[in-house]
Write a protein that holds these residues in place. Structure first.
Motif, PDB file in Angstrom:
ATOM      1  N   ALA A 179       0.801  15.603  40.836  1.00  0.00           N
ATOM      2  CA  ALA A 179       1.809  15.026  41.746  1.00  0.00           C
ATOM      3  C   ALA A 179       3.159  15.675  41.493  1.00  0.00           C
ATOM      4  O   ALA A 179       3.438  16.079  40.364  1.00  0.00           O
ATOM      5  CB  ALA A 179       1.900  13.519  41.524  1.00  0.00           C
ATOM      6  N   CYS A 183       0.807  -0.164  37.426  1.00  0.00           N
ATOM      7  CA  CYS A 183       1.923  -0.425  38.346  1.00  0.00           C
ATOM      8  C   CYS A 183       1.732  -1.800  38.972  1.00  0.00           C
ATOM      9  O   CYS A 183       0.724  -2.047  39.627  1.00  0.00           O
ATOM     10  CB  CYS A 183       1.983   0.642  39.437  1.00  0.00           C
ATOM     11  SG  CYS A 183       3.256   0.318  40.667  1.00  0.00           S
ATOM     12  N   HIS A 240      -7.733  -3.042  39.958  1.00  0.00           N
ATOM     13  CA  HIS A 240      -6.371  -3.525  39.753  1.00  0.00           C
ATOM     14  C   HIS A 240      -6.351  -4.773  38.855  1.00  0.00           C
ATOM     15  O   HIS A 240      -6.994  -5.775  39.183  1.00  0.00           O
ATOM     16  CB  HIS A 240      -5.725  -3.837  41.105  1.00  0.00           C
ATOM     17  CG  HIS A 240      -4.235  -3.840  41.039  1.00  0.00           C
ATOM     18  ND1 HIS A 240      -3.489  -2.672  40.972  1.00  0.00           N
ATOM     19  CD2 HIS A 240      -3.346  -4.848  40.994  1.00  0.00           C
ATOM     20  CE1 HIS A 240      -2.208  -2.973  40.899  1.00  0.00           C
ATOM     21  NE2 HIS A 240      -2.093  -4.294  40.912  1.00  0.00           N
ATOM     22  N   VAL A 264      -5.254   4.894  29.002  1.00  0.00           N
ATOM     23  CA  VAL A 264      -6.542   4.848  29.685  1.00  0.00           C
ATOM     24  C   VAL A 264      -7.373   5.939  29.026  1.00  0.00           C
ATOM     25  O   VAL A 264      -7.044   7.112  29.119  1.00  0.00           O
ATOM     26  CB  VAL A 264      -6.382   5.131  31.196  1.00  0.00           C
ATOM     27  CG1 VAL A 264      -7.730   5.354  31.847  1.00  0.00           C
ATOM     28  CG2 VAL A 264      -5.623   4.005  31.856  1.00  0.00           C
ATOM     29  N   ASN A 314     -10.153   3.752  39.997  1.00  0.00           N
ATOM     30  CA  ASN A 314      -8.922   3.549  40.762  1.00  0.00           C
ATOM     31  C   ASN A 314      -8.977   4.300  42.102  1.00  0.00           C
ATOM     32  O   ASN A 314      -9.117   5.518  42.130  1.00  0.00           O
ATOM     33  CB  ASN A 314      -7.728   4.035  39.926  1.00  0.00           C
ATOM     34  CG  ASN A 314      -6.416   3.507  40.477  1.00  0.00           C
ATOM     35  OD1 ASN A 314      -6.240   3.406  41.685  1.00  0.00           O
ATOM     36  ND2 ASN A 314      -5.512   3.156  39.598  1.00  0.00           N
ATOM     37  N   ILE A 338      -6.866   5.273  44.273  1.00  0.00           N
ATOM     38  CA  ILE A 338      -5.926   6.356  44.567  1.00  0.00           C
ATOM     39  C   ILE A 338      -6.100   7.545  43.639  1.00  0.00           C
ATOM     40  O   ILE A 338      -5.493   8.587  43.839  1.00  0.00           O
ATOM     41  CB  ILE A 338      -4.442   5.888  44.511  1.00  0.00           C
ATOM     42  CG1 ILE A 338      -4.037   5.370  43.120  1.00  0.00           C
ATOM     43  CG2 ILE A 338      -4.166   4.828  45.544  1.00  0.00           C
ATOM     44  CD1 ILE A 338      -2.544   5.050  43.006  1.00  0.00           C
ATOM     45  N   GLN A 339      -6.936   7.398  42.594  1.00  0.00           N
ATOM     46  CA  GLN A 339      -6.963   8.465  41.592  1.00  0.00           C
ATOM     47  C   GLN A 339      -8.186   9.379  41.631  1.00  0.00           C
ATOM     48  O   GLN A 339      -8.130  10.497  41.114  1.00  0.00           O
ATOM     49  CB  GLN A 339      -6.840   7.849  40.191  1.00  0.00           C
ATOM     50  CG  GLN A 339      -5.485   7.191  39.965  1.00  0.00           C
ATOM     51  CD  GLN A 339      -5.296   6.713  38.538  1.00  0.00           C
ATOM     52  OE1 GLN A 339      -6.124   6.937  37.669  1.00  0.00           O
ATOM     53  NE2 GLN A 339      -4.180   6.024  38.294  1.00  0.00           N
ATOM     54  N   CYS A 374       0.497   5.488  37.515  1.00  0.00           N
ATOM     55  CA  CYS A 374       0.315   4.253  38.282  1.00  0.00           C
ATOM     56  C   CYS A 374      -0.801   3.366  37.736  1.00  0.00           C
ATOM     57  O   CYS A 374      -1.191   2.397  38.390  1.00  0.00           O
ATOM     58  CB  CYS A 374       0.034   4.595  39.740  1.00  0.00           C
ATOM     59  SG  CYS A 374       1.141   5.853  40.405  1.00  0.00           S
ATOM     60  N   ASP A 375      -1.325   3.680  36.544  1.00  0.00           N
ATOM     61  CA  ASP A 375      -2.419   2.868  35.995  1.00  0.00           C
ATOM     62  C   ASP A 375      -2.040   1.395  35.894  1.00  0.00           C
ATOM     63  O   ASP A 375      -2.862   0.517  36.127  1.00  0.00           O
ATOM     64  CB  ASP A 375      -2.800   3.375  34.598  1.00  0.00           C
ATOM     65  CG  ASP A 375      -3.493   4.729  34.623  1.00  0.00           C
ATOM     66  OD1 ASP A 375      -4.239   4.991  35.582  1.00  0.00           O
ATOM     67  OD2 ASP A 375      -3.288   5.515  33.684  1.00  0.00           O
ATOM     68  N   HIS A 384      -2.309  15.299  45.355  1.00  0.00           N
ATOM     69  CA  HIS A 384      -2.616  14.476  44.186  1.00  0.00           C
ATOM     70  C   HIS A 384      -3.568  13.338  44.530  1.00  0.00           C
ATOM     71  O   HIS A 384      -4.085  12.682  43.644  1.00  0.00           O
ATOM     72  CB  HIS A 384      -1.339  13.953  43.517  1.00  0.00           C
ATOM     73  CG  HIS A 384      -0.366  13.340  44.453  1.00  0.00           C
ATOM     74  ND1 HIS A 384       0.574  14.067  45.128  1.00  0.00           N
ATOM     75  CD2 HIS A 384      -0.175  12.063  44.826  1.00  0.00           C
ATOM     76  CE1 HIS A 384       1.302  13.265  45.873  1.00  0.00           C
ATOM     77  NE2 HIS A 384       0.868  12.045  45.714  1.00  0.00           N
ATOM     78  N   TYR A 395      -1.265  10.474  40.227  1.00  0.00           N
ATOM     79  CA  TYR A 395      -1.063   9.029  40.077  1.00  0.00           C
ATOM     80  C   TYR A 395      -1.321   8.510  38.660  1.00  0.00           C
ATOM     81  O   TYR A 395      -1.586   7.311  38.481  1.00  0.00           O
ATOM     82  CB  TYR A 395      -1.943   8.238  41.037  1.00  0.00           C
ATOM     83  CG  TYR A 395      -1.570   8.407  42.474  1.00  0.00           C
ATOM     84  CD1 TYR A 395      -0.425   7.800  42.978  1.00  0.00           C
ATOM     85  CD2 TYR A 395      -2.336   9.165  43.336  1.00  0.00           C
ATOM     86  CE1 TYR A 395      -0.082   7.948  44.308  1.00  0.00           C
ATOM     87  CE2 TYR A 395      -1.994   9.325  44.665  1.00  0.00           C
ATOM     88  CZ  TYR A 395      -0.869   8.700  45.144  1.00  0.00           C
ATOM     89  OH  TYR A 395      -0.541   8.847  46.460  1.00  0.00           O
ATOM     90  N   ARG A 435      -1.412   7.644  28.164  1.00  0.00           N
ATOM     91  CA  ARG A 435      -1.708   6.842  29.350  1.00  0.00           C
ATOM     92  C   ARG A 435      -2.212   5.464  28.974  1.00  0.00           C
ATOM     93  O   ARG A 435      -2.014   4.513  29.719  1.00  0.00           O
ATOM     94  CB  ARG A 435      -2.788   7.516  30.202  1.00  0.00           C
ATOM     95  CG  ARG A 435      -2.240   8.541  31.153  1.00  0.00           C
ATOM     96  CD  ARG A 435      -3.330   9.168  31.976  1.00  0.00           C
ATOM     97  NE  ARG A 435      -3.798   8.275  33.033  1.00  0.00           N
ATOM     98  CZ  ARG A 435      -4.559   8.683  34.038  1.00  0.00           C
ATOM     99  NH1 ARG A 435      -4.951   9.936  34.099  1.00  0.00           N
ATOM    100  NH2 ARG A 435      -4.943   7.840  34.968  1.00  0.00           N
TER     101      ARG A 435
END
Lengths: 397, 397
Positions: free
Chosen positions: A224, B50, A356, A13, A21, A23-24, B47-48, A217, B44, A11
């Motif tokens: 997901a 994206c 972001h 990360v 994040n 969404i995470q 999506c890190d 997710h 996700y 990843r």
């Protein structure tokens, strides 16, 4: 074709970093889910003992039980699994509306709500929000829009959609009030709980919901793509309508299969099994929602000590997803070589990720599932970055 | 609600067993994919980084490269990922046909092909197969059906669908011949390669394909749900049409998002990353397809030594999925307490699984990815079970 780039995929990360994040946070797997993913990672691993041609009816592993338990957990009557919340929304619209119909949705809706309407050839009428800085939705506006649609098209909208918690400001909409209005007008009510069910307590019946969509997710600690479509006895037969198509030569039919699920939802593996493995933890964690919100409020109060920082959306925040206006950081970015990316790098130095990359004028973050210590560490990091760049920080209150 | 049933979830299929399940052989993950699934199991996780609002455009991890490489691998021009092959079929039909249109499909098509048509309000006209025991599709019948549809409806079918390899007998249809006929009539051609691409070499252009659908969890060693929709430059813009919907109050639009993908395909995690991690192995393994078929032929020849056993479908088989008529086992089942389940238990004793529990009159299996030694072990096991139950076995030829 250089296939070497697909070796040893990471990843990038670090798992030891704090990830903010938005969404995470609610999708981070539990340890149980991580084990289940490994056990059921192979294609069709859930289908070893499938006897009824549908994944939601499989008894070993107990997918059938899970469907019933999730229905009870959400206080809805019937549940199906879908390939993400976006598919659940498409499915509900597909079975309840006709092409050309109009639906009413809130203007903070996720793009997948608009796209689900588009793929069903529906027209959308938006319920306005009240603009900067709160961006709230007035439930009463649903009634106004229903009447406007009726005046213009001759009939009430085919469906009303409300985003329970929006992805931009983390505002918690008054779903019960919208549900009440929908009932009064007889308009079916779809509630998108992508940022609520799975992390906060949800009672579908109390909210007057006809269709409830959820994201595994995003908020149920699942892999997901994992979505949930829940409905009431009243709507179950229509939404989960069985296939009636027949081969004109062979006479073949598929009467156990459900049209809007493409027959059998393709979540047979890591998605549904991680949802299942996390479910006991999810049932427990929603009871601690208030503590989660307290953490987010603490962080917001600390960030607002930075001169020129403002939390956006409802104050104090009612959710762990929080948006900030951070103009002083934007001014800093104009003076650095890295431009807007300076914030991303400053945070990375401090082992924080998920804001972001490139954003500095405003950003959003999510504290869900972080410990109080981690939230304090994040607050200190932002204050530290501000001070290092000459921005004033007020006293702790 | 008894949450204890969700603890410590196990498949109940020992990983040391030989699994013959027809739908599972091509989906068994590579070791690389298993590692990738763990790394990207969280919701996700792809999506890190994206930046372009679509998963197929993500550069880190290299999803964008993967799209291009898969297009090249299939000799198609443009590729998107979908939540399973079923979603890919629905998407292609949705963007190419209109409700009420008629499509022509082979009568061995998977139920998801019929359901995709049903969800798009299409009528289906079937191309017959030639019946017992071969069940083959004559490509010329596509031309006949096209003309029949034109006579009856006034226009040619909106689409022709061919199942490259059917799920019942493992017959490999003559896709190139159907592709040629489609071109002659100007009917768009959708090829379902759920049981071919990823395990055998596929050249979309050579087969005259307009839309190629594939299943990652069936044949590309990927986690479910993972589908692929590939098309040509000619069709790309129409099939992957961008969203044009706009909020009437907010003016919001989503012009990067693609309608038939519900904006952005929700495979952002284990599905696409296991596909990616397995891809180098998949590129290699399709070159060994002949050896795989040899193994299946060997097994078929051994099983046909059992008196009353017959391989169904094209002989010798051209695929690793093979169906057998096994009437003597059915006669045995009538005399045992376990009825049809006796075969399942006899195989389980021998550490073999994947033959549908309860089946004895006929069954299908898949040898894909098994070593020659494993295939020999399976053959010996069936012969052993036959002999133990008093069924004659002919000499090895």
């Amino acid at each position: 074709m250089n296939l070497d780039i697909y070796n040893n995929l990471k990843r990038g990360v670090e798992s030891t970093y704090i990830n903010l994040n938005p969404i995470q946070r609610g999708g981070v797997l539990t340890a149980e889910a991580r084990k289940a993913v490994l056990e059921f990672a192979d294609g069709y691993s859930v289908c070893d003992y499938c006897f009824e041609s549908r994944v939601d009816l499989v008894q070993k592993p107990p997918v059938r039980n899970l469907s019933a338990d999730i229905a009870e957990f959400l206080n809805m009557d019937d549940v199906r699994f879908t390939a993400g919340c976006r598919h659940a929304k498409w499915a509900a619209m597909h079975m309840v509306t006709e092409p050309g119909d109009t639906i009413v949705l809130d203007s903070l809706a996720h793009y997948t709500s608009y796209l689900a309407a588009e793929a069903n050839q529906l027209k959308v009428v938006e319920v306005p929000h009240n603009g900067y800085p709160e961006f709230t939705i007035d439930p009463q506006m649903y009634a106004e829009k229903f009447e406007e649609v009726e005046r213009k098209t001759g009939s009430l909208p085919a469906l009303a959609l409300l985003t329970h918690v929006d992805y931009r400001y983390g505002n918690v909409a008054d779903a019960a009030a919208v549900g009440k209005i929908c009932k009064e007008y007889g308009v079916p009510f779809l509630l998108n709980t992508a940022y609520s069910s799975g992390i906060m307590p949800i009672d579908g019946k109390k909210l007057g919901v006809d269709f409830l969509c959820a994201s595994g997710h995003k908020s149920w600690a699942a892999s997901a793509p994992m979505g949930i479509l829940a409905t009431t006895f009243e709507w179950s037969q229509q939404v989960f309508e069985k296939s009636t198509i027949r081969g004109d030569w062979s006479g073949r039919g598929f009467t156990k299969k459900e049209v809007a699920l493409f027959g059998c939802s393709p979540v047979f593996g890591a998605p549904v099994m991680s949802l299942m493995a996390s479910f006991p933890a999810v049932v427990k964690r929603v009871k601690h929602w208030n503590e989660e919100v307290e953490n987010a409020r603490y962080l917001a109060s600390q960030l607002e000590r930075i001169e020129g920082f403002h939390q956006m959306g409802v104050k104090p925040t009612e959710h762990t997803l929080v948006a900030f206006e951070t103009f002083p950081f934007y001014e800093v970015s104009a003076t650095t070589k890295r431009r807007g990316y300076f914030l991303y790098h400053e945070l990375k130095k401090r082992k924080i990720t998920g804001v972001h990359p490139g954003m500095s004028k405003n950003f959003k973050l999510n504290t869900y599932g972080l410990s109080r210590e981690q939230v304090e560490y994040v607050a200190d990091a932002f204050i530290d970055i501000a001070r290092e760049h000459g921005i004033k920080v007020g006293a702790s209150t």
